[in-house]
Write a protein that holds these residues in place. Sequence first.
Motif, PDB file in Angstrom:
ATOM      1  N   LEU A 119       0.795  -1.234   0.000  1.00  0.00           N
ATOM      2  CA  LEU A 119       0.000   0.000   0.000  1.00  0.00           C
ATOM      3  C   LEU A 119       0.829   1.286   0.000  1.00  0.00           C
ATOM      4  CD1 LEU A 119      -2.709  -1.097   2.594  1.00  0.00           C
ATOM      5  CD2 LEU A 119      -2.941  -1.027   0.100  1.00  0.00           C
ATOM      6  N   THR A 151      -1.785   6.893  -0.385  1.00  0.00           N
ATOM      7  CA  THR A 151      -2.128   6.095   0.793  1.00  0.00           C
ATOM      8  C   THR A 151      -1.653   6.825   2.040  1.00  0.00           C
ATOM      9  OG1 THR A 151      -1.816   4.042  -0.456  1.00  0.00           O
ATOM     10  CG2 THR A 151      -1.937   3.869   1.930  1.00  0.00           C
ATOM     11  N   GLU A 173     -11.158   5.680   1.024  1.00  0.00           N
ATOM     12  CA  GLU A 173     -11.597   4.416   1.592  1.00  0.00           C
ATOM     13  C   GLU A 173     -10.494   3.862   2.477  1.00  0.00           C
ATOM     14  OE1 GLU A 173     -12.543   1.809  -1.592  1.00  0.00           O
ATOM     15  OE2 GLU A 173     -10.572   1.921  -2.543  1.00  0.00           O
ATOM     16  N   MET A 174     -10.876   3.141   3.519  1.00  0.00           N
ATOM     17  CA  MET A 174      -9.883   2.748   4.508  1.00  0.00           C
ATOM     18  C   MET A 174     -10.123   1.335   5.020  1.00  0.00           C
ATOM     19  SD  MET A 174     -11.021   2.643   7.934  1.00  0.00           S
ATOM     20  CE  MET A 174     -12.578   3.004   8.760  1.00  0.00           C
ATOM     21  N   ILE A 175      -9.027   0.771   5.568  1.00  0.00           N
ATOM     22  CA  ILE A 175      -9.112  -0.456   6.353  1.00  0.00           C
ATOM     23  C   ILE A 175      -8.474  -0.176   7.711  1.00  0.00           C
ATOM     24  CG2 ILE A 175      -9.229  -2.167   4.513  1.00  0.00           C
ATOM     25  CD1 ILE A 175      -6.216  -2.569   4.808  1.00  0.00           C
ATOM     26  N   GLN A 190     -10.097  -5.228   9.546  1.00  0.00           N
ATOM     27  CA  GLN A 190     -11.548  -5.045   9.395  1.00  0.00           C
ATOM     28  C   GLN A 190     -12.306  -6.116  10.183  1.00  0.00           C
ATOM     29  OE1 GLN A 190     -11.583  -1.936   8.504  1.00  0.00           O
ATOM     30  NE2 GLN A 190     -13.156  -2.170   6.927  1.00  0.00           N
ATOM     31  N   GLU A 203      -7.184  -5.920  -1.993  1.00  0.00           N
ATOM     32  CA  GLU A 203      -8.270  -5.009  -2.381  1.00  0.00           C
ATOM     33  C   GLU A 203      -9.628  -5.557  -1.966  1.00  0.00           C
ATOM     34  OE1 GLU A 203      -7.806  -1.916  -3.478  1.00  0.00           O
ATOM     35  OE2 GLU A 203      -5.722  -2.433  -3.068  1.00  0.00           O
ATOM     36  N   TRP A 207     -12.679  -2.700   2.262  1.00  0.00           N
ATOM     37  CA  TRP A 207     -12.390  -1.271   2.400  1.00  0.00           C
ATOM     38  C   TRP A 207     -13.689  -0.497   2.573  1.00  0.00           C
ATOM     39  CZ3 TRP A 207      -7.396   0.957   2.018  1.00  0.00           C
ATOM     40  CH2 TRP A 207      -6.369   0.038   1.759  1.00  0.00           C
ATOM     41  N   ASP A 209     -15.807   3.234   2.778  1.00  0.00           N
ATOM     42  CA  ASP A 209     -15.778   4.624   2.348  1.00  0.00           C
ATOM     43  C   ASP A 209     -15.631   5.550   3.546  1.00  0.00           C
ATOM     44  OD1 ASP A 209     -16.035   3.952  -0.317  1.00  0.00           O
ATOM     45  OD2 ASP A 209     -18.221   4.143  -0.308  1.00  0.00           O
ATOM     46  N   GLN A 222      -4.488   2.440  10.666  1.00  0.00           N
ATOM     47  CA  GLN A 222      -5.362   2.466   9.495  1.00  0.00           C
ATOM     48  C   GLN A 222      -4.556   2.813   8.249  1.00  0.00           C
ATOM     49  OE1 GLN A 222      -8.456   5.368  10.161  1.00  0.00           O
ATOM     50  NE2 GLN A 222      -9.689   3.996  11.439  1.00  0.00           N
ATOM     51  N   ILE A 224      -5.546   4.563   4.616  1.00  0.00           N
ATOM     52  CA  ILE A 224      -6.615   5.294   3.935  1.00  0.00           C
ATOM     53  C   ILE A 224      -6.145   5.646   2.539  1.00  0.00           C
ATOM     54  CG2 ILE A 224      -8.069   7.354   3.965  1.00  0.00           C
ATOM     55  CD1 ILE A 224      -7.591   7.397   7.045  1.00  0.00           C
ATOM     56  N   LYS A 225      -6.858   5.160   1.532  1.00  0.00           N
ATOM     57  CA  LYS A 225      -6.525   5.467   0.146  1.00  0.00           C
ATOM     58  C   LYS A 225      -7.324   6.683  -0.310  1.00  0.00           C
ATOM     59  CE  LYS A 225      -7.400   1.482  -1.740  1.00  0.00           C
ATOM     60  NZ  LYS A 225      -7.486   0.397  -2.736  1.00  0.00           N
TER      61      LYS A 225
END
Length: 233
Positions: A119, A151, A173-175, A190, A203, A207, A209, A222, A224-225
């Motif tokens: 990432l 990222t 969007e994030m994990i 997650q 992917e 993920w 929003d 975290q 975050i893209k």
Amino acid sequence: DRCGINIKDTDWDHLLDRETFEEFNRQSTQVSNWIKEYSPHTTMWLGETGPSQCGGAKKYTDRFGSSLWWLAHLGEAAKTGNQSIIRQSLIGGDYALLKYNGHYSPTPDYWGSVLWQNLMGSKGYQVTIEGSEGQIQSYAHCHPTQKNTLTLMLVNLKKKDIQISFLEHSKKEMISVDSLSINSSFTFVQSRLAESLDWQEIEGFGWMDVNTTTLLKGHSYQFIKISDVVSCG
């Protein structure tokens, strides 16, 4: 007893102390400055690094809390010019990425390493988070494979949850990655156990929003893209 010299005992206050990262930043920046002045064509590597000396410390360097240190350490190393980092070690001691006495099962630092590799690309940016009082370590790199995507990695070094608000409004969007506690050997992505996931399909990790805010739980991190970042084209 592994070293034969007197070293400071490992504990969470020391391992996750912001001053630990600030001191590394100062030392790494000094080396970077020497290279620029005396050997500008030299590539800067950080060799044999780990969360504690002399083989690590059982129940610290093989637990989830260590991965908070490790990811922040990777971020600081990249920020100060290190192009490669050599982790000590893959197998052996209590800071290995694989447990040699546990059927070579991955430690939490291993999962953090895989996420970083997939990432966080080689081009980075300075990040400022106001009001966190040293609780959050933050790093932003262009995504290694996704065009126009930045990222952002956030690492919460403290037990307290914190709300992060964004000024920028591109699609995000994030994990989230956490555990039962910093003393746990489990890693949850997650809310799913890391070992149960298909790591060839990051992917597909669920993920979520992000609008204008995200809750970063205590002792968690975290990714975050952020899309439509032209400079990451």
